[in-house]
Design a protein around this motif. Sequence first.
Motif, PDB file in Angstrom:
ATOM      1  N   MET A 111      17.650 -42.967 -14.271  1.00 64.16           N
ATOM      2  CA  MET A 111      16.755 -43.945 -13.634  1.00 64.16           C
ATOM      3  C   MET A 111      16.861 -45.300 -14.330  1.00 64.16           C
ATOM      4  O   MET A 111      16.836 -45.376 -15.557  1.00 64.16           O
ATOM      5  CB  MET A 111      15.296 -43.432 -13.676  1.00 64.16           C
ATOM      6  CG  MET A 111      14.627 -43.436 -15.032  1.00 64.16           C
ATOM      7  SD  MET A 111      13.046 -42.498 -15.016  1.00 64.16           S
ATOM      8  CE  MET A 111      11.829 -43.793 -15.099  1.00 64.16           C
ATOM      9  N   PRO A 112      17.000 -46.382 -13.569  1.00 68.75           N
ATOM     10  CA  PRO A 112      17.036 -47.713 -14.187  1.00 68.75           C
ATOM     11  C   PRO A 112      15.666 -48.080 -14.765  1.00 68.75           C
ATOM     12  O   PRO A 112      14.654 -47.965 -14.090  1.00 68.75           O
ATOM     13  CB  PRO A 112      17.418 -48.634 -13.027  1.00 68.75           C
ATOM     14  CG  PRO A 112      17.157 -47.870 -11.775  1.00 68.75           C
ATOM     15  CD  PRO A 112      17.187 -46.413 -12.103  1.00 68.75           C
ATOM     16  N   VAL A 113      15.677 -48.497 -16.010  1.00 67.08           N
ATOM     17  CA  VAL A 113      14.447 -48.847 -16.723  1.00 67.08           C
ATOM     18  C   VAL A 113      14.601 -50.246 -17.304  1.00 67.08           C
ATOM     19  O   VAL A 113      15.677 -50.595 -17.805  1.00 67.08           O
ATOM     20  CB  VAL A 113      14.163 -47.830 -17.859  1.00 67.08           C
ATOM     21  CG1 VAL A 113      12.969 -48.272 -18.700  1.00 67.08           C
ATOM     22  CG2 VAL A 113      13.945 -46.438 -17.280  1.00 67.08           C
ATOM     23  N   ALA A 154       6.492 -61.225 -11.234  1.00 67.66           N
ATOM     24  CA  ALA A 154       7.391 -60.108 -10.924  1.00 67.66           C
ATOM     25  C   ALA A 154       6.888 -58.816 -11.554  1.00 67.66           C
ATOM     26  O   ALA A 154       6.956 -57.741 -10.937  1.00 67.66           O
ATOM     27  CB  ALA A 154       8.805 -60.429 -11.408  1.00 67.66           C
ATOM     28  N   VAL A 155       6.356 -58.906 -12.769  1.00 71.92           N
ATOM     29  CA  VAL A 155       5.838 -57.698 -13.433  1.00 71.92           C
ATOM     30  C   VAL A 155       4.535 -57.251 -12.759  1.00 71.92           C
ATOM     31  O   VAL A 155       4.337 -56.060 -12.493  1.00 71.92           O
ATOM     32  CB  VAL A 155       5.629 -57.937 -14.944  1.00 71.92           C
ATOM     33  CG1 VAL A 155       5.010 -56.696 -15.606  1.00 71.92           C
ATOM     34  CG2 VAL A 155       6.959 -58.283 -15.619  1.00 71.92           C
ATOM     35  N   CYS A 156       3.659 -58.209 -12.479  1.00 71.08           N
ATOM     36  CA  CYS A 156       2.391 -57.861 -11.816  1.00 71.08           C
ATOM     37  C   CYS A 156       2.657 -57.118 -10.499  1.00 71.08           C
ATOM     38  O   CYS A 156       1.941 -56.168 -10.158  1.00 71.08           O
ATOM     39  CB  CYS A 156       1.569 -59.129 -11.543  1.00 71.08           C
ATOM     40  SG  CYS A 156       0.800 -59.813 -13.026  1.00 71.08           S
ATOM     41  N   ALA A 157       3.694 -57.535  -9.794  1.00 68.32           N
ATOM     42  CA  ALA A 157       4.046 -56.896  -8.518  1.00 68.32           C
ATOM     43  C   ALA A 157       4.494 -55.457  -8.708  1.00 68.32           C
ATOM     44  O   ALA A 157       4.523 -54.676  -7.752  1.00 68.32           O
ATOM     45  CB  ALA A 157       5.138 -57.709  -7.813  1.00 68.32           C
ATOM     46  N   GLU A 202      15.752 -59.592 -11.134  1.00 70.64           N
ATOM     47  CA  GLU A 202      16.343 -58.420 -10.473  1.00 70.64           C
ATOM     48  C   GLU A 202      16.057 -57.157 -11.286  1.00 70.64           C
ATOM     49  O   GLU A 202      15.761 -56.102 -10.719  1.00 70.64           O
ATOM     50  CB  GLU A 202      17.862 -58.598 -10.331  1.00 70.64           C
ATOM     51  CG  GLU A 202      18.296 -59.772  -9.435  1.00 70.64           C
ATOM     52  CD  GLU A 202      18.205 -61.149 -10.095  1.00 70.64           C
ATOM     53  OE1 GLU A 202      17.655 -61.258 -11.227  1.00 70.64           O
ATOM     54  OE2 GLU A 202      18.665 -62.121  -9.463  1.00 70.64           O
ATOM     55  N   ALA A 203      16.161 -57.258 -12.608  1.00 71.05           N
ATOM     56  CA  ALA A 203      15.932 -56.074 -13.451  1.00 71.05           C
ATOM     57  C   ALA A 203      14.483 -55.602 -13.343  1.00 71.05           C
ATOM     58  O   ALA A 203      14.202 -54.403 -13.422  1.00 71.05           O
ATOM     59  CB  ALA A 203      16.281 -56.392 -14.908  1.00 71.05           C
ATOM     60  N   ILE A 204      13.575 -56.550 -13.171  1.00 73.13           N
ATOM     61  CA  ILE A 204      12.159 -56.163 -13.017  1.00 73.13           C
ATOM     62  C   ILE A 204      11.923 -55.576 -11.624  1.00 73.13           C
ATOM     63  O   ILE A 204      11.256 -54.556 -11.461  1.00 73.13           O
ATOM     64  CB  ILE A 204      11.243 -57.384 -13.278  1.00 73.13           C
ATOM     65  CG1 ILE A 204      11.387 -57.835 -14.738  1.00 73.13           C
ATOM     66  CG2 ILE A 204       9.788 -57.053 -12.951  1.00 73.13           C
ATOM     67  CD1 ILE A 204      10.790 -59.200 -15.030  1.00 73.13           C
ATOM     68  N   ALA A 205      12.514 -56.208 -10.619  1.00 68.54           N
ATOM     69  CA  ALA A 205      12.274 -55.772  -9.232  1.00 68.54           C
ATOM     70  C   ALA A 205      12.898 -54.412  -8.945  1.00 68.54           C
ATOM     71  O   ALA A 205      12.347 -53.624  -8.168  1.00 68.54           O
ATOM     72  CB  ALA A 205      12.821 -56.829  -8.263  1.00 68.54           C
ATOM     73  N   SER A 206      14.031 -54.131  -9.575  1.00 66.90           N
ATOM     74  CA  SER A 206      14.790 -52.948  -9.162  1.00 66.90           C
ATOM     75  C   SER A 206      14.606 -51.736 -10.074  1.00 66.90           C
ATOM     76  O   SER A 206      15.098 -50.654  -9.756  1.00 66.90           O
ATOM     77  CB  SER A 206      16.282 -53.296  -9.086  1.00 66.90           C
ATOM     78  OG  SER A 206      16.760 -53.594 -10.383  1.00 66.90           O
TER      79      SER A 206
END
Lengths: 305, 305
Positions: free
Chosen positions: B1-3, B212-215, B181-185
């Motif tokens: 899993m991408p973290v 982006a983190v809050c989302a 992108e790393a946060i969104a994905s």
Amino acid sequence: MPVTLIAGGVGGARMALALHEALPPGELTVIGNVGDDCEHWGLSISPDLDTVLYTLTGRIDPINGWGVAEDTHNLMETAISLGEEDWFILGDKDLALHVARTRRLRAGEALSAITADVATRWGCATKLLPATNDRQRTWIATDTEELPFQEWLVHRRAADTVTGVRFEGVPEAQPAPGVLEAIASADRIVLAPSNPFVSLDPILAVDGVRAAVCARRADTVAVSPVIAGKAIKGPIVGMLESMGHRADAIGVARYLAPLAGTYVLDAQDADLAADLAELQMAALCVPTLMADPAVRQGLAAAVLA
Amino acid sequence: MPVTLIAGGVGGARMALALHEALPPGELTVIGNVGDDCEHWGLSISPDLDTVLYTLTGRIDPINGWGVAEDTHNLMETAISLGEEDWFILGDKDLALHVARTRRLRAGEALSAITADVATRWGCATKLLPATNDRQRTWIATDTEELPFQEWLVHRRAADTVTGVRFEGVPEAQPAPGVLEAIASADRIVLAPSNPFVSLDPILAVDGVRAAVCARRADTVAVSPVIAGKAIKGPIVGMLESMGHRADAIGVARYLAPLAGTYVLDAQDADLAADLAELQMAALCVPTLMADPAVRQGLAAAVLA
């Protein structure tokens, strides 16, 4: 007596030490070559000035004749793992000087001011002046291409045949503060046993320096960097040959005759003394291999006599 | 899993190691703090990025938690003899990275490209992204004056009471390529047990990162940097107090509640779990002192579960 030495390379540094030891503190001024200066790993490096500083302050690596004694190479080893160039050897203690100089140059200090401050901090009573504070770079023309000096000397180990030498930044480069004064006011001017093409010439090529030395020819003593047809150190004999000069101490004497009224031959070359008469150079014959402290003393005494 | 881990300081690096060890190669992205970056001796230093790099590649000094293990200090010792500042400790191996980065930045490379290249050269499969390639600097307001971060932390040993924190370069600083992108994905986003004010906030202050983190709040886990009212490392407890927060793990939880739906308390703080409900944060209680490899494994497993 105030003495001014024009010095490049390891021979220049050893001559500087000989005179530094022989003279009362503060009487020696060394004008150092900056044509060898380079940027490596983004750092501003002045190899010839540093070799003089390290030699006069007891830091010099006695085996190589450059760099700092018992230095480590941890920075370099790591830098190579990061893909930085690996052919210019820089020890950790040596790098401190390059890091400090680079920071100070970028902050707008003159190379001469930085050099003087380092000498003072390290307790060096001899004044060391870069020939110029302006950018000057020695380029070596070979059979096939023109190379920056360190690229030719260190990276390619001086293997390419030299067909010419060019000084970038000349004739614009102006003498650093004190350079012309040190030549005009010295009782004795000494041309170190340095390579005349790449160690003395870049200094002499700075605006006004050659003329200033020529005007003092009667008080100027040059020391041969060639003994019995062999260089004490460095690629000088090959350069004499490939650039059409006689490949011995007299080849260098002819080149320097307009500048120096006296020429020091190594005792091994006493038979060449007769050849100096036609150059209107007085001959001094003494041992000149300065690795031996007694020889260093004798050479300094002869040059200062 | 991408973290994706948002990480600053030593706590950030240790959390990075925990996740790096737990995940298959390439699945972890670390977004690192550059607000601590500084220029020292004219070199560009990125302490937080470097601590992650050193930690993930086995180079870290295990005693300090920063710098390179078994490093020497020959450059620094010599630099001090030249009058350079003496309060920021830089080992010779560590300096190689600063020299190389400084050269490459001056040559026009982006910090993110340099960082990625170093990680690749050192065989680090985890992707390390600076929060921004733009200049961002953390300033610490104290009772008497505003200080650059390293001046406050290292030179003054965090002795001055903190009344506020300001990020120079914000809101102009743009996220480095891949950050949003790393946060969104990512399947999971982790806020490391880092100081929220000076290690996480500078990252979150980069344009668009906080939003982006809050989302992704539901998928975001924050790990407490405070255990039983004490910092694992660093000046966090004093900062919580002087800036008007509750000086324990819940003080940090309140601060991070808008960002993270889950909060990891150390097992010693299990009694505080009840306080998380009103923050709408799920509680995880596990040992969190990552110096112990078994604890590191357990924490990573809990965060990824």
